[in-house]
Design an enzyme around this catalytic site. Structure first.
Site, mmCIF file in Angstrom:
data_model
loop_
_atom_site.group_PDB
_atom_site.id
_atom_site.type_symbol
_atom_site.label_atom_id
_atom_site.label_comp_id
_atom_site.label_asym_id
_atom_site.label_seq_id
_atom_site.Cartn_x
_atom_site.Cartn_y
_atom_site.Cartn_z
ATOM 1 N N ARG A 80 0.841 -1.195 0.000
ATOM 2 C CA ARG A 80 0.000 0.000 0.000
ATOM 3 C C ARG A 80 0.877 1.247 0.000
ATOM 4 N NH1 ARG A 80 -1.953 0.767 4.273
ATOM 5 N NH2 ARG A 80 -1.261 -1.072 5.435
ATOM 6 N N TYR A 208 -1.638 -3.372 -6.776
ATOM 7 C CA TYR A 208 -1.473 -4.108 -5.517
ATOM 8 C C TYR A 208 -2.725 -4.038 -4.623
ATOM 9 C CZ TYR A 208 -0.394 -5.323 -0.796
ATOM 10 O OH TYR A 208 -0.477 -5.907 0.440
ATOM 11 N N GLY A 210 -4.426 -3.548 -1.415
ATOM 12 C CA GLY A 210 -5.169 -2.449 -0.799
ATOM 13 C C GLY A 210 -5.262 -1.199 -1.665
ATOM 14 N N LYS A 217 -9.928 -2.101 1.504
ATOM 15 C CA LYS A 217 -9.644 -0.986 2.406
ATOM 16 C C LYS A 217 -10.361 0.296 1.956
ATOM 17 C CE LYS A 217 -7.350 -3.441 5.262
ATOM 18 N NZ LYS A 217 -6.168 -4.128 4.959
ATOM 19 N N HIS A 237 -10.775 -2.251 11.274
ATOM 20 C CA HIS A 237 -9.710 -3.140 10.777
ATOM 21 C C HIS A 237 -9.532 -4.263 11.797
ATOM 22 C CE1 HIS A 237 -5.242 -3.378 9.219
ATOM 23 N NE2 HIS A 237 -6.015 -4.212 8.568
ATOM 24 N N SER A 259 -1.575 -3.672 10.186
ATOM 25 C CA SER A 259 -1.266 -4.548 9.067
ATOM 26 C C SER A 259 -0.060 -5.434 9.385
ATOM 27 C CB SER A 259 -0.968 -3.709 7.832
ATOM 28 O OG SER A 259 -2.091 -2.911 7.536
ATOM 29 N N CYS A 261 0.288 -7.718 11.612
ATOM 30 C CA CYS A 261 0.555 -7.873 13.050
ATOM 31 C C CYS A 261 -0.263 -9.001 13.671
ATOM 32 C CB CYS A 261 0.318 -6.562 13.779
ATOM 33 S SG CYS A 261 1.581 -5.332 13.401
ATOM 34 N N THR A 264 -4.888 -12.404 10.768
ATOM 35 C CA THR A 264 -5.229 -13.653 10.083
ATOM 36 C C THR A 264 -4.865 -14.843 10.971
ATOM 37 O OG1 THR A 264 -4.848 -12.611 7.953
ATOM 38 C CG2 THR A 264 -4.876 -15.017 7.986
ATOM 39 N N ASP A 286 -9.837 -9.642 8.652
ATOM 40 C CA ASP A 286 -9.247 -8.321 8.371
ATOM 41 C C ASP A 286 -10.179 -7.140 8.642
ATOM 42 O OD1 ASP A 286 -6.856 -6.951 7.382
ATOM 43 O OD2 ASP A 286 -8.040 -6.417 5.615
ATOM 44 N N ARG A 375 1.569 -12.376 -0.640
ATOM 45 C CA ARG A 375 0.198 -12.612 -0.158
ATOM 46 C C ARG A 375 -0.436 -13.829 -0.817
ATOM 47 N NH1 ARG A 375 -2.079 -8.905 3.870
ATOM 48 N NH2 ARG A 375 -0.349 -7.474 4.173
ATOM 49 N N ARG A 406 2.626 -4.380 17.596
ATOM 50 C CA ARG A 406 3.913 -5.044 17.566
ATOM 51 C C ARG A 406 4.855 -4.136 18.332
ATOM 52 N NH1 ARG A 406 6.321 -8.742 13.655
ATOM 53 N NH2 ARG A 406 4.390 -9.113 12.530
ATOM 54 N N GLY A 500 -0.825 -20.320 18.142
ATOM 55 C CA GLY A 500 -1.852 -21.076 18.859
ATOM 56 C C GLY A 500 -1.826 -20.843 20.362
HETATM 57 P P1 GTP Z 1 -2.879 -7.722 7.251
HETATM 58 O O1 GTP Z 1 -3.408 -8.734 6.295
HETATM 59 O O2 GTP Z 1 -1.720 -6.952 6.670
HETATM 60 O O3 GTP Z 1 -3.908 -6.810 7.811
HETATM 61 O O4 GTP Z 1 -2.134 -8.521 8.439
HETATM 62 P P2 GTP Z 1 -2.607 -9.451 9.659
HETATM 63 O O5 GTP Z 1 -2.840 -8.601 10.857
HETATM 64 O O6 GTP Z 1 -3.699 -10.364 9.259
HETATM 65 O O7 GTP Z 1 -1.247 -10.259 9.954
HETATM 66 P P3 GTP Z 1 -0.919 -11.820 9.847
HETATM 67 O O8 GTP Z 1 -1.775 -12.669 10.736
HETATM 68 O O9 GTP Z 1 -0.882 -12.182 8.417
HETATM 69 O O10 GTP Z 1 0.558 -11.857 10.448
HETATM 70 C C1 GTP Z 1 1.629 -11.139 9.904
HETATM 71 C C2 GTP Z 1 2.958 -11.738 10.305
HETATM 72 O O11 GTP Z 1 3.061 -11.836 11.723
HETATM 73 C C3 GTP Z 1 3.147 -13.144 9.752
HETATM 74 O O12 GTP Z 1 4.454 -13.263 9.272
HETATM 75 C C4 GTP Z 1 2.930 -14.037 10.955
HETATM 76 O O13 GTP Z 1 3.667 -15.231 10.853
HETATM 77 C C5 GTP Z 1 3.380 -13.162 12.124
HETATM 78 N N1 GTP Z 1 2.618 -13.474 13.370
HETATM 79 C C6 GTP Z 1 1.283 -13.621 13.478
HETATM 80 N N2 GTP Z 1 0.920 -13.942 14.746
HETATM 81 C C7 GTP Z 1 2.057 -13.981 15.465
HETATM 82 C C8 GTP Z 1 2.340 -14.247 16.846
HETATM 83 O O14 GTP Z 1 1.459 -14.520 17.666
HETATM 84 N N3 GTP Z 1 3.651 -14.186 17.229
HETATM 85 C C9 GTP Z 1 4.650 -13.890 16.344
HETATM 86 N N4 GTP Z 1 5.899 -13.853 16.807
HETATM 87 N N5 GTP Z 1 4.420 -13.638 15.028
HETATM 88 C C10 GTP Z 1 3.146 -13.683 14.599
HETATM 89 C C1 SPV Z 2 -3.248 -4.551 5.095
HETATM 90 O O1 SPV Z 2 -2.256 -3.943 4.610
HETATM 91 O O2 SPV Z 2 -3.737 -4.256 6.215
HETATM 92 C C2 SPV Z 2 -3.850 -5.679 4.354
HETATM 93 C C3 SPV Z 2 -3.434 -5.901 2.964
HETATM 94 O O3 SPV Z 2 -4.720 -6.341 4.884
HETATM 95 S S1 SPV Z 2 -4.185 -4.711 1.896
HETATM 96 O O4 SPV Z 2 -5.290 -5.349 1.205
HETATM 97 O O5 SPV Z 2 -3.161 -4.323 0.933
HETATM 98 O O6 SPV Z 2 -4.660 -3.596 2.649
HETATM 99 MN MN MN Z 3 -5.358 -5.465 6.829
#
Ligand code: GTP
Ligand code: SPV
Ligand code: MN
Length: 591
Positions: A80, A208, A210, A217, A237, A259, A261, A264, A286, A375, A406, A500
């Site tokens: 983004r 790309y 977002g 978004k 979000h 994002s 963090c 998912t 999301d 992604r 984070r 987990g």
């Molecule tokens: P967007 O799609 O950008 O909004 O991101 P999101 O908030 O859904 O993040 P996502 O769950 O994809 O995690 C992003 C990164 O953080 C990945 O590389 C994960 O492996 C890592 N991650 C997720 N949960 C944890 C956690 O509990 N601990 C650690 N150390 N890393 C984590």
């Molecule tokens: C984010 O950046 O928070 C995402 C990916 O979930 S995007 O669709 O590019 O916004």
């Molecule tokens: Mn997001």
């Protein structure tokens, strides 16, 4: 005598307002042809076949990854672009210090010149879509026009798109107009414009996620947050997850993390073996739309139908559900490839990358093999933990809202806000290390209130007031918590195992919601006693847990002073109640 059933009306004639808009865009952009998207599986296959034929999609090893494909972005178009994203309201103050702003007429004029003739020799795709279940009173529709088949394909996975959405638009007579062209992918000619007062979006020069999947978004957060304020709800979000505990009670939680963090991952977590009897149901990963219900609770729907998730870090150990989910019918963007055309990314325990995300022979000296923001796009129903409530028109009632970021230091593993108003301050005070999801430096702490800094379609001061007002209408508001899975030691190792194991923290929250767990006053809020976190089966030193649950008072005093300075930017518009909460927190820390 049997009569032949009439042919369905062509989509181009179904809704006059949409047809007229498409015609005006056609006249401006001059495409070679127009294709209306019906939303069928055959149409999806046709788009994939076309992209493969044109060399834009690569078919992955069908034995290991059936019906999976790889798309490589332009190397300058992989995240983004927040500095090129604008909220164009008539009054600049309505966009607020949190947004880039342009006068709507000036923005339209600029964009009209970019779009003029931009689709020559290209196909213009018309994608009517519905954000939310098609029969939900909370769902909202839009139409995206794009000249990218890749974007069209993503939208068909990420939203409920096609004829049924157009039929709803014809009934409702209102829709968000999203116009998109990849242009020449020139960063100098790239802008993402939002016109909340007109329910319109114009996006040029990027393909790309977002920036280009306008239902996500741009619509479901920036435009929807504006609509939500006028109509008394919230567009956030946030992930939405259901947890069934050993007593058979199901609690739904929503969590806002910036994002990349962990949304998912938390939304589809797998309970550790040492916590048997729990079940997890993903509603969304999301975006959440939250509505106060007649019962005084807050109800949540996921407006999306798919996941556009971060690939790196996904493996059988961190997230088995995701790992299984993306083994078929998945569109990968910017991952690396093994010699036998399997996708590869950092965090996989096996396999060797042969080709990097740019399609070059992999050379570790040039950085990671997969792009850090690579992604997957996949239908939500492919998730083994997908909740049956995904399509519930009324959504799910929330027991708790979680904020988190984070933070290498400072923020403890978990704390609970004193009440809703304090929770709004906790959300407004969020800060987090930047990630590869947006262009710019990675790892620097920045303010990201409610994880909405890049996505709130109006002035944050008005947004926080709206949050306070929504809370005041709830007779059973969700409890509000803050978490941090990312505390590190001096060697940069994570103190908390995460993934987990995060269920151990969620379990404490649920006990709090059920009135069965106690907490201590940690001055910044309520914290669990170390014994309140079930660590059975986890190899975590007691002193590590104590460190994770400690509150460093001098550091927090400094944090509060920084928060006060940050909120000060919003001046007179800032709700007094938020300042009052800040004073209460400062007084608690001064004791
Ligand atoms: P967007 O799609 O950008 O909004 O991101 P999101 O908030 O859904 O993040 P996502 O769950 O994809 O995690 C992003 C990164 O953080 C990945 O590389 C994960 O492996 C890592 N991650 C997720 N949960 C944890 C956690 O509990 N601990 C650690 N150390 N890393 C984590
Ligand atoms: C984010 O950046 O928070 C995402 C990916 O979930 S995007 O669709 O590019 O916004
Ligand atoms: Mn997001």
């Amino acid at each position: 005598m049997a009569t032949a059933s009439p042919l369905p009306m062509p989509m181009s004639q179904l809704c006059r307002a949409v047809t007229e808009w498409v015609e005006s865009v056609r006249a401006l952009t001059q495409p070679a042809e127009v294709q209306w998207c019906e939303g069928s599986a055959a149409e999806r296959d046709g788009l994939i076949a076309r992209l493969v034929r044109e060399g834009q999609l690569l078919r992955l090893n069908p034995r290991h990854f059936p019906n999976c494909h790889l798309y490589r972005s332009d190397p300058g178009d992989v995240a983004r672009v927040e500095h090129l994203t604008y909220v164009c309201t008539r009054s600049k103050a309505d966009a607020g210090p949190n947004n880039n702003w342009l006068d709507p007429q000036a923005a339209h004029a600029k964009m009209r010149e970019l779009f003029r003739g931009a689709m020559r020799s290209r196909t213009l795709y018309v994608i009517p879509y519905c954000m939310g279940p098609l029969d939900s009173p909370f769902a909202r529709c839009g139409v995206e026009i794009t000249d990218s088949a890749y974007v069209a394909l993503n939208m068909l996975i990420m939203t409920r798109a096609g004829r049924a959405a157009l039929e709803r638009i014809e009934r409702e007579r209102t829709f968000v107009r999203g116009l998109h062209s990849v242009g020449e992918l020139d960063p100098e000619r790239r802008f993402i414009m939002h016109y909340p007062e007109e329910l319109a979006i114009e996006s040029f020069g990027s393909g790309y996620g977002g920036n280009a999947l306008l239902g996500k978004k741009c619509h479901a957060l920036r435009i929807a947050s504006w609509q939500a304020r006028a109509e008394g709800w919230l567009a956030e979000h946030m992930l939405i997850v259901g947890l069934r505990n050993r007593r058979g009670e199901t609690h739904y939680l929503a969590a806002a993390f910036p994002s990349a963090c962990g949304k998912t991952n938390l939304a589809m977590l797998i309970p550790p073996d040492s916590l048997p009897g729990w079940e997890v149901f993903t509603v969304g990963d999301d975006i959440a739309w939250l509505h106060p219900g007649a019962d005084g609770r807050l109800w949540a729907i996921n407006p999306e139908a798919g996941y556009f998730g971060v690939v790196p870090g996904t493996n059988r150990r961190t997230n088995r559900n995701a790992f299984e989910m993306i083994r078929r019918d998945t569109l990968f963007t910017n991952v690396a490839l093994t010699a036998d055309a399997q996708p590869w990314w950092e965090g996989l325990p096996a396999g060797t990358p042969q080709t990097d995300w740019r399609g070059r022979p992999y050379d570790p000296a040039r950085g990671p093999a997969a792009h850090p923001n690579s992604r997957f796009t996949v239908d939500a129903r492919r998730n083994p933990a997908c909740s049956p409530q995904l399509n519930d028109p009324h959504g799910v009632p929330l027991s708790a809202i979680i904020f988190g970021g984070r933070r290498r230091e400072l923020a403890p593993l978990v704390y609970e806000a004193r009440d809703w108003a304090h929770g709004v301050l906790v959300g407004a005070s969020m800060a987090s290390q930047s990630t590869a999801a947006a262009t710019g430096e990675v790892g620097v702490i920045r303010r990201d209130p409610m994880a909405m800094q890049p996505f709130c379609g109006y002035n944050f001061a008005d947004y926080w007031r709206h949050w306070l007002e929504v809370g005041a209408r709830l007779r059973q508001p969700p409890r509000i918590f803050h978490v941090n899975w990312f505390r590190q030691d001096s060697q940069g190792r994570f103190l908390w195992p995460g993934f987990g194991e995060n269920l151990r923290v969620l379990a404490w929250m649920i006990e709090r919601c059920a009135g069965r767990a106690d907490a201590r006053d940690g001055r910044i809020g309520l914290l669990p006693h170390p014994a309140g976190i079930d660590t059975r089966g986890l190899s975590l030193e007691p002193e590590t847990l104590r460190a994770l649950l400690a509150v460093d008072v001098p550091l927090w005093r400094q944090e509060l002073a920084e928060t006060r300075a940050y909120l000060g930017q919003y001046g007179e518009r800032l709700p007094q109640e938020l300042l009052h909460e800040l004073d209460r927190s400062a007084a608690a820390l001064a004791r």
